[in-house]
Motif scaffolding. Structure first.
Motif, PDB file in Angstrom:
ATOM      1  N   ASN A  37      46.091  19.384  15.355  1.00  0.00           N
ATOM      2  CA  ASN A  37      46.138  20.846  15.171  1.00  0.00           C
ATOM      3  C   ASN A  37      47.285  21.462  15.963  1.00  0.00           C
ATOM      4  O   ASN A  37      48.014  22.310  15.448  1.00  0.00           O
ATOM      5  N   TYR A  52      50.003  23.470  13.696  1.00  0.00           N
ATOM      6  CA  TYR A  52      50.079  24.936  13.779  1.00  0.00           C
ATOM      7  C   TYR A  52      51.225  25.386  14.687  1.00  0.00           C
ATOM      8  O   TYR A  52      51.175  26.450  15.291  1.00  0.00           O
ATOM      9  N   ARG A  99      38.549  28.779   8.587  1.00  0.00           N
ATOM     10  CA  ARG A  99      40.009  28.744   8.745  1.00  0.00           C
ATOM     11  C   ARG A  99      40.482  30.171   8.969  1.00  0.00           C
ATOM     12  O   ARG A  99      39.937  31.106   8.412  1.00  0.00           O
ATOM     13  N   LEU A 137      37.583  21.364  13.836  1.00  0.00           N
ATOM     14  CA  LEU A 137      37.091  21.877  15.128  1.00  0.00           C
ATOM     15  C   LEU A 137      35.567  21.883  15.200  1.00  0.00           C
ATOM     16  O   LEU A 137      34.995  21.749  16.278  1.00  0.00           O
TER      17      LEU A 137
HETATM   18  P1  ADP Z   1      41.803  22.919   9.707  1.00  0.00           P
HETATM   19  O1  ADP Z   1      41.484  21.735   8.864  1.00  0.00           O
HETATM   20  O2  ADP Z   1      41.901  24.178   8.916  1.00  0.00           O
HETATM   21  O3  ADP Z   1      42.981  22.712  10.608  1.00  0.00           O
HETATM   22  P2  ADP Z   1      40.082  23.139  12.078  1.00  0.00           P
HETATM   23  O4  ADP Z   1      38.590  23.210  12.093  1.00  0.00           O
HETATM   24  O5  ADP Z   1      40.718  22.006  12.811  1.00  0.00           O
HETATM   25  O6  ADP Z   1      40.477  23.167  10.555  1.00  0.00           O
HETATM   26  O7  ADP Z   1      40.635  24.506  12.670  1.00  0.00           O
HETATM   27  C1  ADP Z   1      40.060  25.729  12.216  1.00  0.00           C
HETATM   28  C2  ADP Z   1      41.114  26.814  12.204  1.00  0.00           C
HETATM   29  O8  ADP Z   1      41.490  27.152  13.550  1.00  0.00           O
HETATM   30  C3  ADP Z   1      42.426  26.398  11.537  1.00  0.00           C
HETATM   31  O9  ADP Z   1      42.358  26.599  10.141  1.00  0.00           O
HETATM   32  C4  ADP Z   1      43.429  27.318  12.215  1.00  0.00           C
HETATM   33  O10 ADP Z   1      43.439  28.573  11.579  1.00  0.00           O
HETATM   34  C5  ADP Z   1      42.865  27.488  13.618  1.00  0.00           C
HETATM   35  N1  ADP Z   1      43.503  26.570  14.608  1.00  0.00           N
HETATM   36  C6  ADP Z   1      43.016  25.397  15.055  1.00  0.00           C
HETATM   37  N2  ADP Z   1      43.823  24.858  15.983  1.00  0.00           N
HETATM   38  C7  ADP Z   1      44.851  25.717  16.134  1.00  0.00           C
HETATM   39  C8  ADP Z   1      46.023  25.744  16.958  1.00  0.00           C
HETATM   40  N3  ADP Z   1      46.285  24.754  17.826  1.00  0.00           N
HETATM   41  N4  ADP Z   1      46.854  26.804  16.839  1.00  0.00           N
HETATM   42  C9  ADP Z   1      46.589  27.822  15.985  1.00  0.00           C
HETATM   43  N5  ADP Z   1      45.509  27.862  15.180  1.00  0.00           N
HETATM   44  C10 ADP Z   1      44.647  26.822  15.257  1.00  0.00           C
END
Ligand code: ADP
Length: 250
Positions: A142, A146, A191, A207
């Motif tokens: 992640n 991101y 998300r 997450l």
């Molecule tokens: P995804 O498969 O969408 O990455 P996650 O459950 O890992 O799903 O994360 C949920 C949401 O949290 C992501 O869609 C993103 O919007 C946000 N997110 C997670 N990690 C980060 C990060 N390091 N920086 C910015 N946004 C993040």
């Protein structure tokens, strides 16, 4: 059956239906795209330029990968909820597993920089290694996806002597998460919806899986974020060698 029990059952049934509806929607989007591009290739192959053919095949591959990730995450969610999903505890040096995760992601995010800051003489902790690796993979992946190409992801491990815990920080220079969204990102299929995140692939399960696994092993996870980037913190108790020996024997 009392009214309260009935109400609880209705809630469970509704949650189950919502889950099926979300999963079906998540499956339908990539499948529709795969079928559409496969149809176009089949019906108009000779009229397409080699570049167009390659572009369509790449989309099919990308959407198939999206489906595979989704199915793998769904299997993990279902396994986590089963009572048979036992933890296999081992006493490990976490930095070894973080290094191998970083090494793996370096191949995927070739322009990112990865810095690992490990305090000296860190104690070993008792943990399920597969689950620990999955936690690290989700967080570092992640942090990489991101954030912009060429940015830095820093993983820090240190001991908190007051709390007797081992703290792992995963910090990025990415798009950040607003205060309002922080309260939602650990939920299933959640998300952040913004023009920046829409371009990045994901299914909102990473997450949720990460938090569930951390808490299953009696750890804690939290996040701090600003427009300059985010920092996730995972914390596990450091037990005495005697306690560890007891837990492994169990
Ligand atoms: P995804 O498969 O969408 O990455 P996650 O459950 O890992 O799903 O994360 C949920 C949401 O949290 C992501 O869609 C993103 O919007 C946000 N997110 C997670 N990690 C980060 C990060 N390091 N920086 C910015 N946004 C993040």
């Amino acid at each position: 059956m009392t009214d309260t029990v009935k109400e609880e059952l209705n809630k469970l049934e509704q949650a189950h239906l919502d889950f099926i509806s979300t999963v079906s929607h998540e499956l339908r989007t990539p499948l529709t795209s795969i079928r559409g591009f496969a149809d176009t290739l089949l019906s108009s192959y000779d009229r397409l330029t080699p570049e167009q053919r390659e572009k369509f095949l790449l989309i099919i591959k990308e959407q198939s990968n999206r489906l595979i990730n989704l199915v793998e995450n769904l299997l993990t969610v279902s396994k986590m909820q089963s009572e048979k999903d036992l933890l296999i505890y081992k006493e490990i040096d976490v930095t070894h597993y973080i290094d191998s995760t970083v090494q793996m992601l370096k191949n995927q995010y070739k322009t990112h920089k990865y810095i690992c800051n490990y305090e000296k003489n860190l104690p070993k902790i008792l943990i399920d290694t597969d689950k620990f690796q999955q936690i690290m993979l989700n967080l570092i992946d992640n942090a990489s996806k991101y954030s912009n190409e060429g940015s830095t992801v820093t993983v820090t491990v240190k001991q908190n002597y007051n709390e007797n815990t081992l703290q792992i920080f995963v910090k990025d220079e990415g798009i950040g998460i607003s205060k309002e969204d922080i309260s939602k990102i650990f939920n299933k299929f959640s998300r952040v919806d913004s023009p920046l995140t829409r371009k990045i692939q994901g299914n909102g399960l990473g997450l949720y899986i990460t938090k569930t696994l951390v808490e299953k092993m009696n750890g804690a996870i939290s996040v701090e974020s600003s427009t300059k980037g985010s920092e996730f913190k995972v914390e596990f108790k450091i037990a005495s060698p005697e306690d560890n020996a007891k837990k492994i024997q169990k």
